[in-house]
Design a protein around this motif. Structure first.
Motif, PDB file in Angstrom:
ATOM      1  N   GLN A 128      88.892  65.000  18.028  1.00  0.00           N
ATOM      2  CA  GLN A 128      89.667  66.235  18.436  1.00  0.00           C
ATOM      3  C   GLN A 128      89.414  66.225  19.879  1.00  0.00           C
ATOM      4  OE1 GLN A 128      91.561  67.838  16.832  1.00  0.00           O
ATOM      5  NE2 GLN A 128      91.856  70.054  17.898  1.00  0.00           N
ATOM      6  N   ILE A 129      90.405  66.341  20.691  1.00  0.00           N
ATOM      7  CA  ILE A 129      90.168  66.601  22.129  1.00  0.00           C
ATOM      8  C   ILE A 129      90.141  67.814  22.638  1.00  0.00           C
ATOM      9  CG2 ILE A 129      92.708  66.813  22.619  1.00  0.00           C
ATOM     10  CD1 ILE A 129      92.761  65.036  25.093  1.00  0.00           C
ATOM     11  N   GLN A 130      89.090  68.044  23.566  1.00  0.00           N
ATOM     12  CA  GLN A 130      88.549  69.328  24.147  1.00  0.00           C
ATOM     13  C   GLN A 130      89.277  69.453  25.437  1.00  0.00           C
ATOM     14  OE1 GLN A 130      85.701  67.580  22.738  1.00  0.00           O
ATOM     15  NE2 GLN A 130      86.478  68.238  20.855  1.00  0.00           N
ATOM     16  N   LEU A 131      89.763  70.448  25.907  1.00  0.00           N
ATOM     17  CA  LEU A 131      90.299  70.847  27.149  1.00  0.00           C
ATOM     18  C   LEU A 131      89.830  72.143  27.807  1.00  0.00           C
ATOM     19  CD1 LEU A 131      93.920  70.349  25.839  1.00  0.00           C
ATOM     20  CD2 LEU A 131      92.558  68.756  26.889  1.00  0.00           C
ATOM     21  N   THR A 132      89.534  72.068  29.056  1.00  0.00           N
ATOM     22  CA  THR A 132      88.941  72.836  29.870  1.00  0.00           C
ATOM     23  C   THR A 132      89.794  73.310  30.946  1.00  0.00           C
ATOM     24  OG1 THR A 132      86.830  72.755  29.048  1.00  0.00           O
ATOM     25  CG2 THR A 132      86.880  73.962  30.891  1.00  0.00           C
ATOM     26  N   GLU A 133      90.211  74.114  31.212  1.00  0.00           N
ATOM     27  CA  GLU A 133      91.122  74.689  32.643  1.00  0.00           C
ATOM     28  C   GLU A 133      90.213  75.303  33.655  1.00  0.00           C
ATOM     29  OE1 GLU A 133      94.069  75.961  28.992  1.00  0.00           O
ATOM     30  OE2 GLU A 133      91.762  76.145  29.794  1.00  0.00           O
ATOM     31  N   SER A 134      90.684  75.142  34.738  1.00  0.00           N
ATOM     32  CA  SER A 134      90.051  75.843  35.922  1.00  0.00           C
ATOM     33  C   SER A 134      91.129  75.709  37.204  1.00  0.00           C
ATOM     34  CB  SER A 134      89.036  74.946  36.624  1.00  0.00           C
ATOM     35  OG  SER A 134      89.363  73.556  36.933  1.00  0.00           O
ATOM     36  N   GLY A 135      90.961  76.696  38.055  1.00  0.00           N
ATOM     37  CA  GLY A 135      91.703  76.823  39.133  1.00  0.00           C
ATOM     38  C   GLY A 135      92.411  78.077  39.432  1.00  0.00           C
ATOM     39  N   GLY A 136      92.441  78.914  38.225  1.00  0.00           N
ATOM     40  CA  GLY A 136      93.354  80.110  38.306  1.00  0.00           C
ATOM     41  C   GLY A 136      92.555  81.281  39.328  1.00  0.00           C
ATOM     42  N   GLY A 137      93.476  82.219  39.451  1.00  0.00           N
ATOM     43  CA  GLY A 137      92.933  83.494  40.232  1.00  0.00           C
ATOM     44  C   GLY A 137      94.110  84.098  41.005  1.00  0.00           C
ATOM     45  N   LEU A 138      93.708  84.851  42.101  1.00  0.00           N
ATOM     46  CA  LEU A 138      94.793  85.826  42.464  1.00  0.00           C
ATOM     47  C   LEU A 138      95.447  85.222  43.757  1.00  0.00           C
ATOM     48  CD1 LEU A 138      95.810  88.774  42.859  1.00  0.00           C
ATOM     49  CD2 LEU A 138      94.026  89.289  44.316  1.00  0.00           C
ATOM     50  N   ALA A 139      96.613  85.257  43.925  1.00  0.00           N
ATOM     51  CA  ALA A 139      97.294  84.520  44.749  1.00  0.00           C
ATOM     52  C   ALA A 139      98.587  85.725  45.435  1.00  0.00           C
ATOM     53  CB  ALA A 139      98.101  83.128  44.594  1.00  0.00           C
ATOM     54  N   GLN A 140      99.027  85.252  46.719  1.00  0.00           N
ATOM     55  CA  GLN A 140      99.808  86.246  47.053  1.00  0.00           C
ATOM     56  C   GLN A 140     101.100  85.488  46.967  1.00  0.00           C
ATOM     57  OE1 GLN A 140      99.108  87.004  51.353  1.00  0.00           O
ATOM     58  NE2 GLN A 140      97.817  88.941  50.759  1.00  0.00           N
ATOM     59  N   PRO A 141     102.211  86.076  46.977  1.00  0.00           N
ATOM     60  CA  PRO A 141     103.638  85.535  47.048  1.00  0.00           C
ATOM     61  C   PRO A 141     103.869  84.515  47.926  1.00  0.00           C
ATOM     62  CG  PRO A 141     103.944  87.913  46.416  1.00  0.00           C
ATOM     63  CD  PRO A 141     102.441  87.584  46.987  1.00  0.00           C
ATOM     64  N   GLY A 142     104.380  83.273  47.554  1.00  0.00           N
ATOM     65  CA  GLY A 142     104.322  82.456  48.441  1.00  0.00           C
ATOM     66  C   GLY A 142     103.426  81.331  48.856  1.00  0.00           C
ATOM     67  N   ALA A 143     102.620  81.541  48.311  1.00  0.00           N
ATOM     68  CA  ALA A 143     101.155  80.956  48.165  1.00  0.00           C
ATOM     69  C   ALA A 143     101.074  79.871  47.406  1.00  0.00           C
ATOM     70  CB  ALA A 143     100.024  81.781  48.104  1.00  0.00           C
ATOM     71  N   PHE A 144     100.010  79.119  47.514  1.00  0.00           N
ATOM     72  CA  PHE A 144      99.835  77.789  46.751  1.00  0.00           C
ATOM     73  C   PHE A 144      98.445  77.960  45.806  1.00  0.00           C
ATOM     74  CE2 PHE A 144      99.537  73.233  45.631  1.00  0.00           C
ATOM     75  CZ  PHE A 144      98.222  72.576  45.933  1.00  0.00           C
TER      76      PHE A 144
ATOM     77  N   CYS B  73      92.827  70.456  34.523  1.00  0.00           N
ATOM     78  CA  CYS B  73      92.323  70.605  32.971  1.00  0.00           C
ATOM     79  C   CYS B  73      91.799  69.182  32.672  1.00  0.00           C
ATOM     80  CB  CYS B  73      93.607  70.747  32.246  1.00  0.00           C
ATOM     81  SG  CYS B  73      93.443  70.525  30.502  1.00  0.00           S
ATOM     82  N   THR B  74      90.456  69.303  32.497  1.00  0.00           N
ATOM     83  CA  THR B  74      89.668  68.359  31.973  1.00  0.00           C
ATOM     84  C   THR B  74      89.521  68.137  30.559  1.00  0.00           C
ATOM     85  OG1 THR B  74      87.493  69.459  32.188  1.00  0.00           O
ATOM     86  CG2 THR B  74      88.317  68.446  34.076  1.00  0.00           C
ATOM     87  N   ALA B  75      89.454  66.932  30.144  1.00  0.00           N
ATOM     88  CA  ALA B  75      89.671  66.468  28.575  1.00  0.00           C
ATOM     89  C   ALA B  75      88.473  65.641  28.268  1.00  0.00           C
ATOM     90  CB  ALA B  75      91.036  65.678  28.384  1.00  0.00           C
ATOM     91  N   SER B  76      87.888  65.778  27.168  1.00  0.00           N
ATOM     92  CA  SER B  76      87.016  65.032  26.587  1.00  0.00           C
ATOM     93  C   SER B  76      86.957  65.041  25.135  1.00  0.00           C
ATOM     94  CB  SER B  76      85.429  65.801  26.845  1.00  0.00           C
ATOM     95  OG  SER B  76      85.422  66.900  26.224  1.00  0.00           O
ATOM     96  N   GLY B  77      86.406  63.944  24.426  1.00  0.00           N
ATOM     97  CA  GLY B  77      86.060  63.822  23.200  1.00  0.00           C
ATOM     98  C   GLY B  77      87.612  62.857  22.381  1.00  0.00           C
ATOM     99  N   TYR B  78      88.289  62.320  23.335  1.00  0.00           N
ATOM    100  CA  TYR B  78      89.444  61.597  22.723  1.00  0.00           C
ATOM    101  C   TYR B  78      89.892  60.773  23.854  1.00  0.00           C
ATOM    102  CZ  TYR B  78      93.125  60.392  19.549  1.00  0.00           C
ATOM    103  OH  TYR B  78      94.192  59.825  18.830  1.00  0.00           O
ATOM    104  N   LYS B  79      90.581  59.852  23.574  1.00  0.00           N
ATOM    105  CA  LYS B  79      91.375  58.976  24.646  1.00  0.00           C
ATOM    106  C   LYS B  79      92.356  59.547  25.251  1.00  0.00           C
ATOM    107  CE  LYS B  79      92.659  54.018  24.934  1.00  0.00           C
ATOM    108  NZ  LYS B  79      92.105  54.101  26.288  1.00  0.00           N
TER     109      LYS B  79
END
Length: 124
Positions: free
Chosen positions: A1-17, A22-28
């Motif tokens: 079973q592949i494990q997935l972990t997201e990162s990088g979210g947060g608060l941004a203003q309109p028009g921003a970047f 997502c890093t994966a482990s446990g599977y090819k």
């Protein structure tokens, strides 16, 4: 079973970047088509962007075409989502998901492994 972990979210203003990872482990990792989904408060989970196993094919929701870019690095088991010109309607919890059984354009039900989600809030 592949494990997935997201990162990088947060608060941004309109028009921003913002860039999600997502890093994966446990599977090819390169055996799996990958996707980003999102779910706004009170809304249904929707597909945002998908990418094939080797990254040669991509698919985007109409609402994010031209603003979001999905990519993967199979050497680092990493999936990314670059989000430009963010809008308040992009506010949602974003999930990465893996489909190691069928193609990237398969039904949502074929995506069998999910991360815990990362919150993206777009507000001035």
């Amino acid at each position: 079973q592949i494990q997935l972990t997201e990162s990088g979210g947060g608060l941004a203003q309109p028009g921003a970047f913002l860039k999600l990872a997502c890093t994966a482990s446990g599977y090819k990792f390169d055996n799996c088509a990958m996707a980003w989904f999102r779910q706004a408060p009170g809304g249904e989970r929707e597909s945002v962007a998908r990418i094939s196993r080797v990254g040669s094919s991509r698919e985007y929701a109409d609402s994010v075409k031209g603003r979001f870019f999905i990519a993967r690095d199979n050497t680092k088991n990493t999936l990314i989502l670059e989000m430009t010109n963010l809008k308040p309607e992009d506010t949602a919890v974003y999930f990465c998901a893996a489909n190691c059984q069928s193609m990237y354009f398969s039904p949502v039900s074929d995506f069998h492994s999910w991360g815990q989600g990362t919150q993206v809030t777009v507000s001035s």
